[in-house]
Scaffold this active site. Structure first.
Site, PDB file in Angstrom:
ATOM      1  N   TYR A  26       0.852  -1.187   0.000  1.00 26.93           N
ATOM      2  CA  TYR A  26       0.000   0.000   0.000  1.00 26.93           C
ATOM      3  C   TYR A  26       0.885   1.233   0.000  1.00 26.93           C
ATOM      4  CZ  TYR A  26      -4.945   1.081   0.480  1.00 26.93           C
ATOM      5  OH  TYR A  26      -6.248   1.440   0.232  1.00 26.93           O
ATOM      6  N   GLU A  80      -0.236   5.030  -0.159  1.00 21.01           N
ATOM      7  CA  GLU A  80      -0.926   6.320  -0.254  1.00 21.01           C
ATOM      8  C   GLU A  80       0.083   7.457  -0.186  1.00 21.01           C
ATOM      9  OE1 GLU A  80      -3.906   6.699   2.676  1.00 21.01           O
ATOM     10  OE2 GLU A  80      -5.390   5.513   1.582  1.00 21.01           O
ATOM     11  N   ASP A 109      -6.932  15.341 -24.362  1.00 14.80           N
ATOM     12  CA  ASP A 109      -7.222  13.939 -24.050  1.00 14.80           C
ATOM     13  C   ASP A 109      -6.714  13.096 -25.217  1.00 14.80           C
ATOM     14  OD1 ASP A 109      -8.306  11.424 -23.728  1.00 14.80           O
ATOM     15  OD2 ASP A 109     -10.201  12.155 -22.913  1.00 14.80           O
ATOM     16  N   THR A 139      -4.089   7.383 -21.652  1.00 17.93           N
ATOM     17  CA  THR A 139      -4.197   6.068 -21.025  1.00 17.93           C
ATOM     18  C   THR A 139      -3.028   5.212 -21.478  1.00 17.93           C
ATOM     19  OG1 THR A 139      -5.634   5.265 -22.792  1.00 17.93           O
ATOM     20  CG2 THR A 139      -6.697   6.151 -20.832  1.00 17.93           C
ATOM     21  N   LYS A 166      -4.024   1.582 -24.394  1.00 17.08           N
ATOM     22  CA  LYS A 166      -4.509   1.604 -25.784  1.00 17.08           C
ATOM     23  C   LYS A 166      -3.297   1.483 -26.704  1.00 17.08           C
ATOM     24  CE  LYS A 166      -8.836   3.995 -24.695  1.00 17.08           C
ATOM     25  NZ  LYS A 166      -8.734   4.300 -23.270  1.00 17.08           N
ATOM     26  N   ARG A 219      -3.804  -1.313 -17.789  1.00 20.99           N
ATOM     27  CA  ARG A 219      -4.923  -0.372 -17.713  1.00 20.99           C
ATOM     28  C   ARG A 219      -4.601   0.695 -16.666  1.00 20.99           C
ATOM     29  NH1 ARG A 219      -8.894  -1.879 -20.784  1.00 20.99           N
ATOM     30  NH2 ARG A 219     -10.226  -0.259 -19.923  1.00 20.99           N
TER      31      ARG A 219
END
Length: 806
Positions: A57, A59, A236, A262, A265, A271
C-alpha cells in the site's frame, strides 16, 4: 507464506478461474480484434503487473526530488535509498522505498517519451497514479473547475468521450457543458465555429481530444481558442499516446495545459492513465486532485507495468509499429470504401474509422444499428464495437461500428490483410437482414444472416489467421462421423424445432434420426440425436457435415441466422451450447445415421415420411410439406344466459353484512360503493378478496411449459417457480378468447387463473386443444400441441382463490 500454504499453483487452486483465463487467451488468439482502444499487452508488461509490487500500500507520493530525477540517477538504488532514509517521503505507509523508485521511474519515462526540443524531460511533470482515463479526466475537473462552471468538449455522439460532458456521466450532471460538433458536410472540426462557441459561452475549461473522431487535431488552433477566453486546455490523447510518442500523431506538448493519456490503448501497457503538464503550479494542483482528492492507495504494480510499457515505447520497433498502425488504418478505410461501404467523417488519418450503417439499404425496411452489426461480426470472428456517428441522438441507437488497427498491426498484418478484412466485413454487413422486436422499454434491434455467408466468413477469418498464426489450424475431422454436444438453456426445444424428429417426448437414454434442412428447404444433413439428460444431447453427424451442422445449430441457438425467409421475426428457441464432444462410452451408435443424399424437403418427405414428426407444432421447413388432415372441429363458443352464480363464501359474506352486487355473472360482495372504490381503498390499507368467481386451472406434466408456450401469448418458459405473468388466449384466427394470469409453481406445474365471465369458454378451449379435438392452425391443420394433465380445480376439487391486496 504462499509456498507454506500451498497457494502457488492457480490451476490446482482454482481450475474454474484457470479455465476462464485460458478461454480468454484462446479468444484473443483466434479472433481478429478491431477495437481501436485495445492492444495485446506484451509479456514483459504483464510480468511487471503480476510482480510482488501488487502486495503493498502506498498512499501519497514519492518526494519531489526523486519524482524529477532522470532514470539514470534512479538507477543508483543505494544512493536513492540513502536520500530516502535522510529525507523520507510523502507516503502514509512505510516500506514503500522501492515503490517510490518505481513510481518515479514510470513518471520520468513518460516525460522522456513526450519530450520535445522546446520541452525537455526536466520541464515535464507526470502523475502516474490515475486508475483509468475517466478517473484522470475527473481529477482535472476537480483541479480546475467547480460544479456549475462551463466546460466545452466534443459531443459524445460526434466522437467525444463520456467524460467530455455526456449527460449520462457525472461531468454532464455537475458542470454546465457546452458541446461542440463536427461539420456534417466535411466530417471535420470547424475551428472557427468552435472559437465562436467558446467566445459565446466563455468556458473555464476546453477539452480537445476524441474517442471516435478519426482525424488528427490542430493543437495550435485549440490553444488559440483557449487563450481567447482564458480557459484551461485539456488534451485527451487516451487513444493516441503511442502514436504521439512515435511521431505518427501531433503532440500537444507546448499547447495544452494538461495532457491525459491512457496506458492500455496504443501504448500497449496496463490499464491506467497518466497526467502530464509543463507548469509546476498546475502539476501541484493535479497531484492534490488525484490524491487525496479522488483516489486512495495507488496500484504500485501498475507503476511497474507502465514503466515497462514506456521503456518499450522508446524503441525503434515500437515507433515503426505505430506508423504501420496508421498505414493499416488508411489501407482498411480505402478498401472498405472500395467495397462500397460509407465511412462516417469521410475517412481517417489516424488509427480508427467508423462505418456508417445507415447507408446500407436493407430489404426488410429497417436500418441496421451498430449493436447487431457488431454482434454478428463477432460471430464471424471479427471483434469491433458499436459507436455513434454524426446525426445520432443516442448511444443506445448508434448507427455506426468503430474499427481500429492497433491489434491487427501488432500481429503482423498489413495491406493485403486489410483488403481481405474489408471484403469479409462488407460481405457480412450487406448480408445482414435487420429488424426489430418490441421490447419492454422500446424496440430491440435484431438481425439475421444467411448461414452460407456466416460460414464462409468464418472460414475466411480462420484462413487469414492461419497465414500468420499456424497454431490456430483446424484439426482434421474423424474418419466417418463426428459428435456434437448440445446442452443447457433450451437445448431440447432447439433440437425439436431445428429438425424433423420429436425430441421433447424422447426418453432419456433413447435416440432417434432427425433431418436438418436450411432456409431454402435443402438438406443440410441427417443426424442421430441421443438424449443424455433433460437438456443434454449428443448429435451425431457425418464427418463431412460436422462444421455445417454445428454452424447451423449454433446460429439457431444464438438467434442470428435466417431460417424462414418469409418471416424474419420467427424464433427457434434458445440459447444452448453447441460444442464438439466425445459421447459417453456405451451410448448411441454413430453408425446408425441414415445415408440420405442431398435433396429437397418435399422429395425426402415423400420417400421417408417415417423420419418426420409431421404433427409437431413446428420444425424448420415444415410449411414446405403439404399438411395432412387435421381435426374437423373448429372451436365455436356461444355464451350461456343464466341466473347469477355464488361463490362458496357467499353465505359468510351475507352474514358479515356485505353488499352483494352483480359482477361478471356472479353475486359478489363489496364494502364500498363499487369495485373500483374497493381497489382504491386497498392502496392505503389492505383487503382480503374472494376470487371464488374466477376459474383456476392446473397445467401439469413434462409438456406443461411447451403447452402454455403454445396456447398463450407469452413465454411460460421465462417464468421461475414463484413467478407469474399476464397473457392472452387466442383462437386459430387470432381472436382474443380471454386475458389470463399464469403462475409457475414448479418445473412442470402451473396455475392458470381466468376471468369469471370466460371460465367455461376457456376450459372448453384448453381441454379441447389438449384432447386434440380442435383445429389450431388453418394453414397447417396437422399441427398438434403436446398433451398435459389439465385439471379444473374449482369445478372438480372445489378449490378457489383468495387474494390479499394492499
Amino acid at each position: 507464506m504462499n509456498e507454506q500454504l500451498g497457494f502457488t499453483d492457480l490451476e490446482r487452486i482454482d481450475p474454474q478461474l484457470t479455465a476462464l483465463i485460458t478461454a480468454e487467451e484462446r479468444r484473443q488468439r483466434e479472433k481478429i480484434i478491431l477495437i481501436p482502444s485495445e492492444t495485446l499487452t506484451p509479456p514483459a508488461v504483464r510480468t511487471a503487473l503480476a510482480s510482488a509490487l501488487t502486495s503493498i500500500y502506498a498512499e501519497g507520493y514519492p518526494r519531489a526530488a526523486m519524482r524529477m530525477s532522470p532514470p539514470e540517477q534512479l538507477r543508483d538504488v543505494d544512493y536513492q535509498l540513502a536520500e530516502h532514509r535522510r529525507y523520507a517521503d510523502w507516503r502514509f505507509y512505510k516500506g514503500t522505498e522501492f515503490a517510490d523508485l518505481v513510481e518515479s521511474l514510470a513518471g520520468r519515462r513518460a516525460a522522456e517519451c513526450f519530450a520535445t526540443p522546446d520541452y525537455p524531460p526536466e520541464r515535464i511533470y507526470a502523475n502516474v497514479q490515475p486508475l483509468s482515463g475517466a478517473a484522470a479526466n475527473l481529477a482535472v475537473y476537480e483541479a480546475f473547475v467547480n460544479p456549475g462552471d462551463t466546460v466545452m468538449g466534443l459531443a459524445l455522439t460526434e466522437g467525444g468521450h463520456l467524460t467530455h460532458g455526456s449527460e449520462f456521466n457525472i461531468t454532464g450532471k455537475q458542470y454546465n457543458i457546452v458541446s461542440y460538433a463536427v461539420d456534417h458536410t466535411t466530417g471535420k472540426l470547424d475551428y472557427d465555429q468552435i472559437m465562436a462557441l467558446a467566445k459565446e459561452h466563455r468556458p473555464k475549461m476546453i477539452i480537445a481530444g476524441f474517442t471516435s473522431y478519426p482525424w488528427q487535431p490542430d493543437w495550435k488552433a485549440f490553444r488559440a481558442i483557449a487563450d481567447a477566453v482564458g480557459a484551461i486546455l485539456l488534451a485527451d490523447i487516451a487513444h493516441t499516446a503511442g502514436m504521439v510518442i512515435a511521431g505518427a500523431y501531433p503532440s500537444p506538448i507546448g499547447y495544452a495545459d494538461v495532457i491525459m493519456f491512457t496506458t492500455h490503448k496504443t501504448l500497449c501497457g496496463p490499464r491506467g492513465a497518466v497526467l502530464l503538464t509543463t507548469d509546476p503550479k498546475i502539476a501541484a494542483q493535479i497531484d492534490t486532485a488525484v490524491f487525496p482528492g479522488e483516489q486512495g492507495g495507488p496500484h504500485v504494480n501498475k507503476f511497474a507495468a507502465i514503466a515497462a510499457a514506456l521503456k518499450i515505447a522508446q524503441t525503434d520497433a515500437f515507433k515503426e509499429m505505430q506508423h504501420r498502425i496508421v498505414d493499416n488504418a488508411a489501407h482498411l478505410a480505402h478498401a472498405l470504401q472500395e467495397q462500397g461501404l460509407t465511412l462516417a467523417y469521410g475517412g481517417t488519418n489516424t488509427h480508427l474509422m467508423l462505418v456508417d450503417l445507415r447507408a446500407l439499404n436493407a430489404d426488410t425496411g429497417y436500418t441496421m444499428l451498430g449493436e447487431i452489426a457488431s454482434r454478428i461480426l463477432d460471430l464471424v470472428g471479427i471483434v469491433c464495437n458499436k459507436n455513434t456517428i454524426p446525426g445520432d441522438h443516442s448511444a443506445a441507437d448508434a448507427h455506426g461500428i468503430r474499427l481500429g488497427t492497433p491489434w491487427v498491426t501488432q500481429r503482423g498484418r498489413g495491406k493485403r490483410e486489410m483488403e481481405e478484412l474489408a471484403r469479409i466485413i462488407a460481405t457480412v454487413l450487406r448480408a445482414i437482414k435487420p429488424f426489430e422486436y418490441l421490447g419492454l422499454t422500446g424496440p430491440l434491434s435484431r438481425g439475421k444472416i444467411p448461414v452460407p455467408v456466416l460460414q464462409q466468413a468464418r472460414d475466411d477469418v480462420r484462413a487469414l489467421l492461419n497465414r500468420v498464426d499456424p497454431q490456430i489450424a483446424v484439426p482434421a475431422p474423424r474418419d466417418d462421423w463426428a459428435a456434437l454436444r448440445v446442452r443447457g438453456g433450451r437445448a431440447c426445444q432447439l433440437l425439436d424445432q431445428a429438425g424433423t424428429a420429436a425430441i421433447t417426448t424422447m426418453p432419456i437414454g433413447e435416440s432417434c434420426v432427425s433431418l436438418l434442412f436450411d432456409s431454402d428447404g435443402n438438406m443440410i444433413s441427417p443426424v442421430r440425436i441421443g438424449r443424455a439428460g433433460a437438456q443434454e444431447f449428443y448429435v451425431f453427424a457425418p464427418a463431412a457435415a460436422k462444421a455445417a451442422v454445428r454452424t447451423w445449430l449454433a446460429g439457431l441457438a444464438d438467434g442470428y441466422v435466417v431460417f424462414d425467409p418469409t418471416d424474419i421475426y420467427r424464433k427457434v428457441e434458445g440459447p444452448a451450447v453447441v460444442e464438439p464432444a466425445t459421447p459417453p462410452v456405451g451410448t448411441w451408435a454413430a453408425t446408425e445415421i441414415p445415408a440420405v443424399g442431398p435433396g429437397r424437403i418435399e422429395e425426402i418427405y415423400a420417400a421417408h415420411p417415417e423420419w418426420f414428426a409431421i404433427d409437431k407444432l413446428y420444425f424448420i421447413g415444415q410449411e414446405r410439406i403439404p399438411s395432412p388432415a387435421g381435426p374437423d372441429e373448429t372451436f365455436v363458443w356461444k355464451d350461456q344466459e343464466g341466473s347469477l352464480k355464488r361463490t362458496p363464501l357467499y353465505d359468510r359474506h351475507h352474514q358479515l353484512g356485505a353488499k352483494l352486487v352483480p359482477f361478471a355473472g356472479w353475486e359478489m360482495p363489496v364494502w364500498y360503493t363499487s369495485a373500483i372504490a374497493e381497489h382504491r381503498a386497498v392502496r392505503a390499507t389492505a383487503g382480503l378478496f374472494d376470487l371464488g368467481h374466477m376459474g383456476v386451472f392446473a397445467v401439469e406434466g413434462e409438456n406443461a411449459t411447451a403447452f402454455l408456450n403454445a396456447v398463450t401469448s407469452n413465454y411460460a418458459s421465462w417464468l421461475h417457480p414463484g413467478e407469474s405473468q399476464y397473457a392472452y388466449l387466442f383462437d386459430p384466427d387470432g381472436n382474443v378468447l380471454d386475458d389470463i394470469m399464469v403462475y409457475r409453481r414448479g418445473a412442470d406445474n402451473y396455475l392458470v387463473v381466468v376471468n369469471a365471465a370466460n371460465e367455461d369458454k376457456d376450459w372448453a378451449w384448453l381441454s379441447g386443444v389438449n384432447a386434440r379435438r380442435y383445429l389450431i392452425d388453418r394453414k397447417f391443420p396437422a399441427r398438434r400441441i403436446p398433451t398435459v394433465t389439465l385439471r379444473n380445480l374449482k369445478q372438480d376439487e372445489g378449490r378457489v382463490d383468495i387474494a390479499l391486496q394492499g
